[in-house]
Design a protein around this motif. Structure first.
Motif, PDB file in Angstrom:
ATOM      1  N   ILE A   1       1.335  -3.499  12.173  1.00 11.04           N
ATOM      2  CA  ILE A   1       1.466  -2.244  11.414  1.00 11.04           C
ATOM      3  C   ILE A   1       2.452  -2.421  10.266  1.00 11.04           C
ATOM      4  N   ILE A   2       3.557  -3.095  10.510  1.00 11.26           N
ATOM      5  CA  ILE A   2       4.543  -3.326   9.447  1.00 11.26           C
ATOM      6  C   ILE A   2       3.936  -4.180   8.332  1.00 11.26           C
TER       7      ILE A   2
ATOM      8  N   GLY B   1       0.786  -4.376   7.561  1.00 12.00           N
ATOM      9  CA  GLY B   1      -0.180  -3.514   6.875  1.00 12.00           C
ATOM     10  C   GLY B   1       0.483  -2.580   5.884  1.00 12.00           C
ATOM     11  N   ILE B   2       1.591  -1.984   6.257  1.00 11.70           N
ATOM     12  CA  ILE B   2       2.312  -1.070   5.361  1.00 11.70           C
ATOM     13  C   ILE B   2       2.841  -1.830   4.146  1.00 11.70           C
TER      14      ILE B   2
ATOM     15  N   ALA C   1      -0.010  -2.673   1.821  1.00 10.12           N
ATOM     16  CA  ALA C   1      -0.508  -1.477   1.125  1.00 10.12           C
ATOM     17  C   ALA C   1       0.405  -1.107  -0.035  1.00 10.12           C
ATOM     18  N   ILE C   2       1.684  -1.372   0.111  1.00  5.48           N
ATOM     19  CA  ILE C   2       2.628  -1.101  -0.973  1.00  5.48           C
ATOM     20  C   ILE C   2       2.517  -2.166  -2.065  1.00  5.48           C
TER      21      ILE C   2
END
Length: 183
Positions: A33-34, A36-37, A40-41
């Motif tokens: 998840i980290i 992925g975030i 995305a940024i």
């Protein structure tokens, strides 16, 4: 007894290390998840940098065309036309993957244009202009140049690069929907 206790303690520690090896499913999910975030940024920023690199090509080429037109005028007492593109001695192609380079006649000079090739290209158009002007402080006739960047990319309704510079008294200025690209 002390040695027996030490042996059992060491066995217990060794067994515990074997059981604690690896990651739990929750730990793996948190890491994914980290990542992925963060991606995305970073992705939009990366794509924007790629477009800026494409635009840098056009800005450099049009600036070079302006300088070459000034040199051509000093030697020939006229500006190069589109058919004379090779006579500018730039050593660049008139068309690249992202832009088509064109020379258009202006009111009292010449327009150097970088027109995005793809209709939906996410890049901005560039327009350069070279004209004969007079330096007001010394009253000397000289060539004046300007380099302009479209305010918006073609995909956002920006200009296609066919605009011509405007005259503001005796100096060239950027067309409507363009800003000065010289920095």
């Amino acid at each position: 007894m002390k040695t027996e206790l030490k042996a059992k303690f060491l066995q217990h520690i060794l067994q515990k290390k074997k059981q604690d090896e690896g990651f739990t499913l929750i730990e793996l999910l948190v890491v994914i998840i980290i990542i992925g975030i963060l991606s995305a940024i970073a992705l939009p920023s990366f794509l924007n940098q790629a477009n800026k690199a494409r635009q840098s090509e056009a800005k450099t080429y049009v600036g070079s065309m302006n300088r070459a037109q000034q040199a051509y005028y000093l030697e020939n007492n006229s500006f190069a036309k589109n058919a004379d593109f090779g006579k500018l001695g730039l050593g660049v192609a008139t068309q690249t993957e992202n832009y088509k380079y064109n020379i258009a006649d202006g009111t009292s000079g010449v327009n150097n244009q970088a027109q995005p090739i793809k209709d939906k290209a996410p890049v901005k158009a560039y327009v350069g202009g070279v004209m004969i002007g007079t330096v007001s402080a010394t009253s000397e006739a000289t060539t004046l140049a300007i380099l302009c960047e479209a305010e918006k990319a073609v995909t956002n309704g920006g200009d296609d690069g066919t605009a011509l510079y405007k005259l503001n008294g005796t100096a060239p200025t950027c067309p409507d929907n363009y800003v000065s690209a010289a920095k």
